[in-house]
Design an enzyme around this catalytic site. Structure first.
Site, short mmCIF file in Angstrom:
data_model
loop_
_atom_site.label_atom_id
_atom_site.label_comp_id
_atom_site.label_asym_id
_atom_site.label_seq_id
_atom_site.Cartn_x
_atom_site.Cartn_y
_atom_site.Cartn_z
CG ASN A 33 -0.27 0.06 2.52
OD1 ASN A 33 0.95 -0.08 2.58
ND2 ASN A 33 -1.02 0.23 3.59
CB SER A 76 6.19 -4.17 8.80
OG SER A 76 6.32 -3.40 9.97
CE1 TYR A 151 9.43 -3.11 11.99
CE2 TYR A 151 11.29 -3.63 13.39
CZ TYR A 151 10.68 -3.67 12.16
OH TYR A 151 11.32 -4.27 11.10
CE1 TYR A 165 -3.08 -18.56 12.13
CE2 TYR A 165 -3.56 -19.58 10.02
CZ TYR A 165 -3.92 -18.73 11.05
OH TYR A 165 -5.12 -18.06 10.98
NE ARG A 192 16.73 1.86 9.52
CZ ARG A 192 16.18 0.65 9.68
NH1 ARG A 192 15.04 0.36 9.08
NH2 ARG A 192 16.77 -0.26 10.43
#
Ligand code: UDP
Length: 316
Positions: A33, A76, A151, A165, A192
């Site tokens: 996105n 993310s 995070y 799972y 960064r």
């Protein structure tokens, strides 16, 4: 031809991964996105008939419309630097949900499709580590509600649900903990340390060292990271396993500034700014497991990788 879905395929590491998978002759579906990444990263891939881009928030359910054989989940926000507009600190809820709800959604998609699944976790799950180097069996030292917790804790949740799972449904999963990675296609304003220092050097601005620069990180070139991710997904025997991927070549932030200054021939001065809250003092992966089981280790030396990254930022 097998189909790979790369969630977060528009990001820095994701876009390199998509490109590499296409050249390995996979069909690639990139889902992103672009909340913290840039569509420019995948523009060169758009004309490839085996590449498909779905602009989509992975926390909302979606139907890819074809059988998926492999899912890499890298979706993310990832920069801790609150000064960057792309930082997870400025997208706290989105970050929490991308790694919790988003991971849940993608795991269900993997179950429906019987896909192999790879969850990209982070060295941040070790927090401010009390042991060095960090081995996969170290549980970490994480502040559960500090600014970085959105995070760290969501990556920890992401690992937990991925393992659930595996244990409950026998899904074919693996978890990768990525340590600091750098290279072309990092966002200029990502905040960064590598992108900041290189851009400060190229634009003759002061290098901003947070704290006294004695904190350490270990920097892995993106091509090495991509080859490790692919081995963890495609090699036999990785099901249910956790692997650190990163370069064990540990450097202080001050040392990094000195190297970039030398490589660019910059005249920039160094200034010292306040160290962000909960900034880890040390970080170095123990990669013995990846070496033994994946036959992987980083090949690109720091100076060489930095040189390529400098050339990329120069070319912008
Ligand atoms: N850092 C710095 N100057 C900058 C950006 C970062 O000194 O302009 C420091 C930061 O405080 C941290 C290290 O460099 O100690 C690595 O930061 P980065 O945001 O790259 O990643 P992190 O390892 O903290 O997730």
């Amino acid at each position: 031809m097998q189909t790979v879905l790369v969630a977060g395929g528009g990001g820095f590491i994701g876009s390199h991964l998509c490109k590499s998978l296409l050249s390995d002759n996979f069909k690639v579906i990139c889902v992103d996105n672009f909340v913290t990444s840039n569509k420019r990263n995948v523009e060169e891939l758009l004309p490839d008939k085996n590449f498909r881009l779905i602009e989509q928030d992975i926390t909302k359910s979606f139907e890819p419309g074809e059988k998926i054989d492999f899912i890499f989940h890298l979706a993310s926000p990832a920069s801790p630097n609150a000064k960057s507009p792309r930082s997870y600190i400025n997208f706290p809820v989105e970050t929490l949900l991308a790694n919790s709800q988003g991971t849940h959604m993608l795991l269900d998609l993997a179950r429906e499709n019987k896909s192999k699944f790879l969850y990209v976790s982070s060295s941040e799950i070790y927090g401010d580590p009390e042991v060095s180097p960090q081995k996969e069996d170290y549980f970490g030292n994480v502040n559960p509600n500090g600014p970085r917790s959105v995070y760290d804790e969501s990556k920890r949740f992401g690992e937990a649900i991925t393992m659930a799972y595996f244990r409950k449904f026998g899904l074919n999963i693996r978890i990768i903990r990525i340590f600091n990675t750098y290279g072309p296609k990092m966002q200029k304003d990502d905040g960064r340390v590598v992108s900041n220092f290189i851009n400060q050097a190229l634009w003759e601005k002061d290098f901003t060292i947070y704290g006294d620069g004695s904190q350490t990180r270990s920097f892995c070139y993106v091509d090495d990271m991509v080859s490790g991710l692919k081995l963890a997904m495609f090699k036999d025997g990785t099901q249910g396993k956790v692997y650190n991927l990163g370069n064990p070549d540990e450097r202080s932030v001050k040392e990094l500034a000195d190297i970039i200054k030398k490589l660019t021939g910059s005249e920039s001065k160094i200034i010292f700014e306040e160290l962000p809250f909960d900034d880890p003092k040390t970080r170095r992966p123990d990669i013995e497991r990846a070496k033994e089981e994946l036959g992987w280790e980083p090949m690109v030396r720091l100076e060489e990788g930095l040189q390529r990254t400098i050339e990329y930022f120069r070319s912008l």
